[in-house]
Write a protein that holds these residues in place. Structure first.
Motif, PDB file in Angstrom:
ATOM      1  N   GLU A  40      16.088 -23.142  -2.974  1.00 28.54           N
ATOM      2  CA  GLU A  40      16.254 -23.739  -3.593  1.00 28.54           C
ATOM      3  C   GLU A  40      16.110 -23.725  -4.813  1.00 28.54           C
ATOM      4  OE1 GLU A  40      18.560 -28.072  -3.172  1.00 28.54           O
ATOM      5  OE2 GLU A  40      17.400 -27.418  -1.600  1.00 28.54           O
ATOM      6  N   ARG A  45      19.278 -32.323 -10.709  1.00 23.55           N
ATOM      7  CA  ARG A  45      20.096 -32.563  -9.614  1.00 23.55           C
ATOM      8  C   ARG A  45      19.670 -32.733  -8.302  1.00 23.55           C
ATOM      9  NH1 ARG A  45      23.036 -29.940  -7.217  1.00 23.55           N
ATOM     10  NH2 ARG A  45      22.162 -27.991  -8.106  1.00 23.55           N
ATOM     11  N   THR A  46      19.039 -31.624  -8.471  1.00 22.90           N
ATOM     12  CA  THR A  46      18.153 -30.916  -6.600  1.00 22.90           C
ATOM     13  C   THR A  46      17.431 -31.963  -6.763  1.00 22.90           C
ATOM     14  OG1 THR A  46      18.445 -28.128  -7.862  1.00 22.90           O
ATOM     15  CG2 THR A  46      17.202 -29.423  -5.222  1.00 22.90           C
ATOM     16  N   SER A  49      19.380 -35.623  -5.428  1.00 21.39           N
ATOM     17  CA  SER A  49      19.845 -35.680  -4.530  1.00 21.39           C
ATOM     18  C   SER A  49      18.395 -35.130  -3.283  1.00 21.39           C
ATOM     19  CB  SER A  49      20.738 -34.147  -4.143  1.00 21.39           C
ATOM     20  OG  SER A  49      21.513 -34.016  -3.695  1.00 21.39           O
ATOM     21  N   HIS A  50      17.431 -34.704  -3.300  1.00 23.36           N
ATOM     22  CA  HIS A  50      17.023 -35.017  -2.237  1.00 23.36           C
ATOM     23  C   HIS A  50      16.356 -36.259  -2.319  1.00 23.36           C
ATOM     24  CE1 HIS A  50      16.727 -30.914  -0.443  1.00 23.36           C
ATOM     25  NE2 HIS A  50      16.685 -30.154  -1.186  1.00 23.36           N
ATOM     26  N   ASP A  52      17.758 -38.846  -3.023  1.00 20.42           N
ATOM     27  CA  ASP A  52      18.577 -40.180  -2.352  1.00 20.42           C
ATOM     28  C   ASP A  52      18.895 -41.238  -4.351  1.00 20.42           C
ATOM     29  OD1 ASP A  52      19.893 -39.675  -0.349  1.00 20.42           O
ATOM     30  OD2 ASP A  52      18.655 -39.921   0.764  1.00 20.42           O
ATOM     31  N   ALA A  54      20.670 -40.438  -7.178  1.00 19.30           N
ATOM     32  CA  ALA A  54      21.568 -39.328  -7.838  1.00 19.30           C
ATOM     33  C   ALA A  54      21.832 -39.844  -9.188  1.00 19.30           C
ATOM     34  CB  ALA A  54      22.738 -39.137  -6.887  1.00 19.30           C
ATOM     35  N   ASN A  55      21.982 -41.385  -9.266  1.00 17.52           N
ATOM     36  CA  ASN A  55      22.624 -42.148 -10.311  1.00 17.52           C
ATOM     37  C   ASN A  55      21.535 -42.882 -11.083  1.00 17.52           C
ATOM     38  OD1 ASN A  55      25.902 -41.323  -9.607  1.00 17.52           O
ATOM     39  ND2 ASN A  55      25.535 -43.394  -8.989  1.00 17.52           N
TER      40      ASN A  55
END
Length: 135
Positions: A40, A45-46, A49-50, A52, A54-55
């Protein structure tokens, strides 16, 4: 490969042992790894995402720029402060020796999670995480 990853993690633990990242708080470093993320790409973003988150706001910083102040000996520093600078210099070297594509990710705005991450030779995402408070 598991042994290689364990060796990298041990080296990073040893290099960061006892160091505190100075902001409005003084926080220790913890070793961080994603063993199953070998293929990966590491980017904002990665990471979000991991985690949690995201925002959440994220700032990417150059590795050398992030460590610039912590690794510079100053005329006004006493012996103890110079020893800490030397330890930061050793930490930066250890990170560069064991990880490639190093970047610093600052997540959040006041209570900031700081991830110093790169990839191991086997491609695993690894590095250090600490906290900074900036009001």
């Amino acid at each position: 490969m598991k042994n290689d990853l364990s060796e990298v993690l041990n080296q990073l633990k040893e290099a960061s042992h006892g160091l505190l990242w100075i902001s409005e708080s003084e926080e220790p470093f913890e070793v961080f790894v994603w063993e199953n993320e070998a293929q990966e790409d590491l980017n904002d973003r990665t990471l979000l995402s991991h985690l949690d988150r995201a925002n959440t706001s994220v700032e990417t910083q150059d590795f050398d720029l992030f460590f610039a102040t912590a690794t510079q000996i100053q005329d006004w520093q006493n012996e103890e402060e110079r020893a800490i600078v030397h330890q930061y210099q050793q930490l930066a070297v250890a990170l560069k020796q064991h990880l490639r594509d190093l970047k610093v990710y600052r997540i959040g705005e006041v209570n900031i999670s700081v991830y110093i991450l790169g990839k191991t030779e086997a491609g695993h995402i690894a590095g250090l995480v600490t906290q900074a408070v900036e009001t």
